[in-house]
Design an enzyme around this catalytic site. Structure first.
Site, PDB file in Angstrom:
ATOM      1  N   GLU A  96       0.818  -1.204   0.000  1.00  0.00           N
ATOM      2  CA  GLU A  96       0.000   0.000   0.000  1.00  0.00           C
ATOM      3  C   GLU A  96       0.851   1.253   0.000  1.00  0.00           C
ATOM      4  O   GLU A  96       1.901   1.304   0.625  1.00  0.00           O
ATOM      5  CB  GLU A  96      -0.889  -0.030   1.258  1.00  0.00           C
ATOM      6  CG  GLU A  96      -1.659  -1.332   1.351  1.00  0.00           C
ATOM      7  CD  GLU A  96      -2.494  -1.464   2.599  1.00  0.00           C
ATOM      8  OE1 GLU A  96      -2.537  -0.511   3.394  1.00  0.00           O
ATOM      9  OE2 GLU A  96      -3.111  -2.521   2.769  1.00  0.00           O
ATOM     10  N   CYS A 109       3.162   8.278   1.588  1.00  0.00           N
ATOM     11  CA  CYS A 109       3.724   7.307   2.537  1.00  0.00           C
ATOM     12  C   CYS A 109       3.983   6.023   1.740  1.00  0.00           C
ATOM     13  O   CYS A 109       3.052   5.407   1.226  1.00  0.00           O
ATOM     14  CB  CYS A 109       2.743   7.088   3.683  1.00  0.00           C
ATOM     15  SG  CYS A 109       3.329   5.916   4.898  1.00  0.00           S
ATOM     16  N   CYS A 116       6.832  -7.646   6.740  1.00  0.00           N
ATOM     17  CA  CYS A 116       8.005  -7.167   7.471  1.00  0.00           C
ATOM     18  C   CYS A 116       8.456  -8.257   8.424  1.00  0.00           C
ATOM     19  O   CYS A 116       7.640  -8.990   8.965  1.00  0.00           O
ATOM     20  CB  CYS A 116       7.642  -5.905   8.255  1.00  0.00           C
ATOM     21  SG  CYS A 116       9.055  -5.158   9.105  1.00  0.00           S
ATOM     22  N   CYS A 120       7.168  -6.072  15.218  1.00  0.00           N
ATOM     23  CA  CYS A 120       6.670  -5.155  16.255  1.00  0.00           C
ATOM     24  C   CYS A 120       5.232  -5.559  16.604  1.00  0.00           C
ATOM     25  O   CYS A 120       4.400  -5.739  15.709  1.00  0.00           O
ATOM     26  CB  CYS A 120       6.721  -3.713  15.779  1.00  0.00           C
ATOM     27  SG  CYS A 120       8.365  -3.208  15.229  1.00  0.00           S
ATOM     28  N   CYS A 123       1.876  -3.722  15.281  1.00  0.00           N
ATOM     29  CA  CYS A 123       1.828  -3.360  13.860  1.00  0.00           C
ATOM     30  C   CYS A 123       1.186  -4.464  13.027  1.00  0.00           C
ATOM     31  O   CYS A 123       1.596  -5.627  13.085  1.00  0.00           O
ATOM     32  CB  CYS A 123       3.261  -3.108  13.384  1.00  0.00           C
ATOM     33  SG  CYS A 123       3.400  -2.884  11.612  1.00  0.00           S
ATOM     34  N   GLY A 161       6.928  -2.335   5.886  1.00  0.00           N
ATOM     35  CA  GLY A 161       8.320  -2.767   5.831  1.00  0.00           C
ATOM     36  C   GLY A 161       9.279  -1.851   6.557  1.00  0.00           C
ATOM     37  O   GLY A 161       8.957  -0.728   6.905  1.00  0.00           O
ATOM     38  N   GLU A 162      10.466  -2.402   6.812  1.00  0.00           N
ATOM     39  CA  GLU A 162      11.557  -1.632   7.422  1.00  0.00           C
ATOM     40  C   GLU A 162      12.520  -1.264   6.286  1.00  0.00           C
ATOM     41  O   GLU A 162      13.227  -2.129   5.741  1.00  0.00           O
ATOM     42  CB  GLU A 162      12.246  -2.497   8.489  1.00  0.00           C
ATOM     43  CG  GLU A 162      13.633  -2.068   8.890  1.00  0.00           C
ATOM     44  CD  GLU A 162      13.731  -0.626   9.390  1.00  0.00           C
ATOM     45  OE1 GLU A 162      12.979  -0.252  10.302  1.00  0.00           O
ATOM     46  OE2 GLU A 162      14.569   0.129   8.842  1.00  0.00           O
ATOM     47  N   SER A 193      11.952   6.345   7.613  1.00  0.00           N
ATOM     48  CA  SER A 193      11.635   5.969   8.990  1.00  0.00           C
ATOM     49  C   SER A 193      12.146   4.563   9.274  1.00  0.00           C
ATOM     50  O   SER A 193      11.913   3.644   8.484  1.00  0.00           O
ATOM     51  CB  SER A 193      10.116   6.022   9.187  1.00  0.00           C
ATOM     52  OG  SER A 193       9.785   5.533  10.461  1.00  0.00           O
ATOM     53  N   SER A 215      11.614   5.095  15.000  1.00  0.00           N
ATOM     54  CA  SER A 215      10.468   4.610  15.782  1.00  0.00           C
ATOM     55  C   SER A 215      10.961   4.266  17.171  1.00  0.00           C
ATOM     56  O   SER A 215      11.662   3.272  17.348  1.00  0.00           O
ATOM     57  CB  SER A 215       9.869   3.362  15.133  1.00  0.00           C
ATOM     58  OG  SER A 215       9.416   3.665  13.852  1.00  0.00           O
ATOM     59  N   LEU A 216      10.605   5.061  18.130  1.00  0.00           N
ATOM     60  CA  LEU A 216      11.180   4.921  19.470  1.00  0.00           C
ATOM     61  C   LEU A 216      10.195   4.178  20.406  1.00  0.00           C
ATOM     62  O   LEU A 216      10.482   3.123  20.897  1.00  0.00           O
ATOM     63  CB  LEU A 216      11.535   6.314  19.993  1.00  0.00           C
ATOM     64  CG  LEU A 216      12.493   6.390  21.166  1.00  0.00           C
ATOM     65  CD1 LEU A 216      13.249   7.687  21.195  1.00  0.00           C
ATOM     66  CD2 LEU A 216      11.793   6.171  22.503  1.00  0.00           C
ATOM     67  N   HIS A 217       9.084   4.796  20.658  1.00  0.00           N
ATOM     68  CA  HIS A 217       7.926   4.197  21.346  1.00  0.00           C
ATOM     69  C   HIS A 217       8.098   3.896  22.836  1.00  0.00           C
ATOM     70  O   HIS A 217       7.097   3.715  23.535  1.00  0.00           O
ATOM     71  CB  HIS A 217       7.423   2.933  20.638  1.00  0.00           C
ATOM     72  CG  HIS A 217       7.151   3.135  19.180  1.00  0.00           C
ATOM     73  ND1 HIS A 217       6.434   4.203  18.706  1.00  0.00           N
ATOM     74  CD2 HIS A 217       7.525   2.427  18.085  1.00  0.00           C
ATOM     75  CE1 HIS A 217       6.370   4.146  17.376  1.00  0.00           C
ATOM     76  NE2 HIS A 217       7.044   3.087  16.983  1.00  0.00           N
ATOM     77  N   HIS A 291      -4.025   3.135  16.858  1.00  0.00           N
ATOM     78  CA  HIS A 291      -5.309   2.655  16.358  1.00  0.00           C
ATOM     79  C   HIS A 291      -5.443   1.199  16.773  1.00  0.00           C
ATOM     80  O   HIS A 291      -4.621   0.371  16.378  1.00  0.00           O
ATOM     81  CB  HIS A 291      -5.373   2.817  14.844  1.00  0.00           C
ATOM     82  CG  HIS A 291      -5.173   4.236  14.441  1.00  0.00           C
ATOM     83  ND1 HIS A 291      -6.195   5.159  14.491  1.00  0.00           N
ATOM     84  CD2 HIS A 291      -4.075   4.912  14.048  1.00  0.00           C
ATOM     85  CE1 HIS A 291      -5.725   6.338  14.117  1.00  0.00           C
ATOM     86  NE2 HIS A 291      -4.436   6.218  13.860  1.00  0.00           N
ATOM     87  N   CYS A 334      -1.401   5.110  10.612  1.00  0.00           N
ATOM     88  CA  CYS A 334      -0.192   4.442  11.086  1.00  0.00           C
ATOM     89  C   CYS A 334      -0.518   3.121  11.758  1.00  0.00           C
ATOM     90  O   CYS A 334      -1.398   3.055  12.602  1.00  0.00           O
ATOM     91  CB  CYS A 334       0.528   5.322  12.103  1.00  0.00           C
ATOM     92  SG  CYS A 334       1.299   6.720  11.358  1.00  0.00           S
TER      93      CYS A 334
HETATM   94 FE1  SF4 Z   1       7.976  -3.642  10.451  1.00  0.00          FE
HETATM   95 FE2  SF4 Z   1       7.675  -1.013  10.919  1.00  0.00          FE
HETATM   96 FE3  SF4 Z   1       5.690  -2.741  11.439  1.00  0.00          FE
HETATM   97 FE4  SF4 Z   1       7.881  -2.780  12.975  1.00  0.00          FE
HETATM   98  S1  SF4 Z   1       6.415  -1.077  12.786  1.00  0.00           S
HETATM   99  S2  SF4 Z   1       6.810  -4.586  12.118  1.00  0.00           S
HETATM  100  S3  SF4 Z   1       9.451  -2.293  11.455  1.00  0.00           S
HETATM  101  S4  SF4 Z   1       6.512  -2.276   9.419  1.00  0.00           S
END
Ligand code: SF4
Length: 344
Positions: A96, A109, A116, A120, A123, A161-162, A193, A215-217, A291, A334
Site C-alpha cells: 500500500e 507514505c 516485514c 513489532c 503493527c 516494511g523496514e 523511517s 520509531s522509538l515508542h 489505532h 499508522c
Molecule cells: Fe515492520 Fe515497521 Fe511494522 Fe515494525 S512497525 S513490524 S518495522 S513495518
C-alpha cells in the site's frame, strides 16, 4: 521468461543495457529522461528512439511500472493505493501507498517491503510476516502510478516494511528521486523511517542526505523489548549514541516517532526518561495516536494524557507535537497498513 525492468536504473546502467543491445550509449540517457522526467509507461512512447531500437529493447526489457489495482479515498481526502507485487512463483502480494493531503502539501507514505520481519507487536504489517523485498521499480511505481504523481511535495518511507532492511533497493529508488537526471527532488523532501537497524543506519547517515525518523515508542529498554524485538539486536541507546555523532541542526533533521499506548508508555516517568535519553540530540518528537488492532492489550492514550506528555517534553526543551491521525476510515493510518488486503 519475464522481461527485465528498466525503472530504477541509473543512466550509466541504462547505457550499458543500450550498448549490450547494439544501440548507441546515449540511448541510455534518453530512456532515463523518458522514464523519470516524462514518466512514460512503455518503450513505445519513447518516440526519439528509432522504431528498431524500441523493438530490440522490447525483446528483453520493459519500463516496468506497476499499476495500482484499487484506490480508496478517505473522508479527509487521504487516498490509499493498493499495488500487487509479484514474487517468482507466488501469488501477488498487496502493498500500500498512502497519499496524505494537507493544505498545499501532498505527502506520499511509501512501502518498502511486502510484509516485514521485524515483528513489532503493535503493527498489522509485522503480523503478516515477511514476504519479500520491493525492488526499486516497485518503490518508484508508487510515485509514478498514482493520480497525484505530479503534485507530490514530500515522501515518507513509513509504509509497509523496514526500509533499512531493504537497503540497496530503497537507496536505488532514493537515488532516482533525488538525482538531477531523475525526479530532481531535494533530499529535504524525503524522510526515511526506521526502527534502528544499526549497521544500515550508519550507512544511511553517511550516504544519504534525506531526513530520518526513528520509531522509538518507549525509552526503557525492557519495556521497548516487549513491543519491539529489534531492541535485543540493536538497543535504542546504541542507536541514539550513533545519532549523537551527526549534526541534525542544519538541512537534515531527525525526529522520533512515539506511539502512545494507554497505561504502557504514557506517564511522567516515560516523558522524563525520554528527555534524558534525547539530551543533546537536536530533534523533534512526534506523538502518534494508536489505532486499536485485534488481540492487542492496549488502546491509545486519551487526549489529556497526550497533551500532558507533549507539554512535559516541551517544558524540558524537547520540541514535541501530536500528529494528526489521517485516513483511519480506509485503514490507512499508522500501524493499520495491510490490515485488510492480504490474508497470507
Ligand atoms: Fe515492520 Fe515497521 Fe511494522 Fe515494525 S512497525 S513490524 S518495522 S513495518
Amino acid at each position: 521468461m519475464s522481461k527485465t525492468r528498466l525503472l530504477g536504473k541509473t543512466p550509466a546502467q541504462l547505457k550499458e543495457i543500450a550498448a549490450s543491445c547494439g544501440l548507441p550509449s546515449y540511448t541510455g540517457g534518453q530512456i532515463a529522461q523518458w522514464m523519470y522526467q516524462k514518466k512514460v509507461r512503455s518503450l513505445d512512447q519513447m518516440t526519439n528512439l528509432s522504431k528498431a531500437a524500441r523493438e530490440r529493447l522490447s525483446q528483453d526489457y520493459e519500463v516496468g511500472v506497476t499499476e495500482p489495482t484499487e484506490v480508496f479515498t478517505s473522508a479527509d481526502g487521504t487516498r490509499k493505493y493498493l499495488f500487487p507485487i509479484t514474487f517468482e512463483g507466488r501469488p501477488p502480494f498487496t502493498v500500500e501507498a498512502v497519499m496524505i493531503p494537507d493544505e498545499d502539501r501532498r505527502t506520499l507514505c511509501v512501502s518498502s517491503q511486502a510484509g516485514c520481519k521485524m515483528g513489532c507487536k503493535f503493527c498489522m504489517t509485522g503480523r503478516q510476516g515477511f514476504h519479500g523485498n520491493l525492488s526499486a521499480a516497485d518503490i518508484l511505481s508508487q510515485f509514478i502510478a498514482i493520480e497525484e504523481s505530479d503534485d507530490l511535495s514530500n515522501a515518507v518511507f513509513m509504509g509497509m516494511g523496514e526500509p533499512l532492511d531493504n537497503y540497496e533497493e530503497v537507496m536505488a529508488a532514493i537515488n532516482v528521486l533525488t538525482a538531477d537526471w531523475g525526479f530532481a527532488w531535494s533530499p529535504k523532501r524525503i524522510t526515511l523511517s526506521s526502527i534502528g537497524v544499526l549497521p544500515r543506519l550508519k550507512d544511511y547517515l553517511e550516504g544519504c542526505k534525506c531526513h530520518l525518523a526513528i520509531s522509538l515508542h518507549n525509552p526503557f529498554a525492557d519495556e521497548r523489548l516487549e513491543m519491539m524485538p529489534v531492541q535485543k539486536a540493536y538497543p535504542l541507546e546504541k542507536v541514539i549514541d550513533l545519532l549523537r555523532q551527526y549534526d541534525f541542526s542544519g538541512q537534515r533533521r531527525v525526529s522520533f516517532e512515539y506511539t502512545m499506548f494507554r497505561g504502557f508508555n504514557d506517564d511522567k516517568r516515560h516523558a522524563d526518561a525520554l528527555v534524558r535519553l534525547l539530551r543533546g540530540v537536536h530533534c523533534r518528537v512526534n506523538l502518534i495516536r494508536f489505532h486499536k488492532i485485534p488481540d492487542f492489550p492496549y488502546g491509545t492514550s486519551p487526549d489529556p494524557v497526550m497533551e500532558m506528555f507533549r507539554d512535559r517534553l516541551g517544558a524540558a526543551g524537547v520540541t514535541c507535537t501530536i500528529r494528526a491521525s489521517r485516513g483511519e476510515d480506509i485503514f490507512a493510518a499508522c500501524g493499520l497498513l495491510a490490515g485488510k488486503h492480504n490474508t497470507a
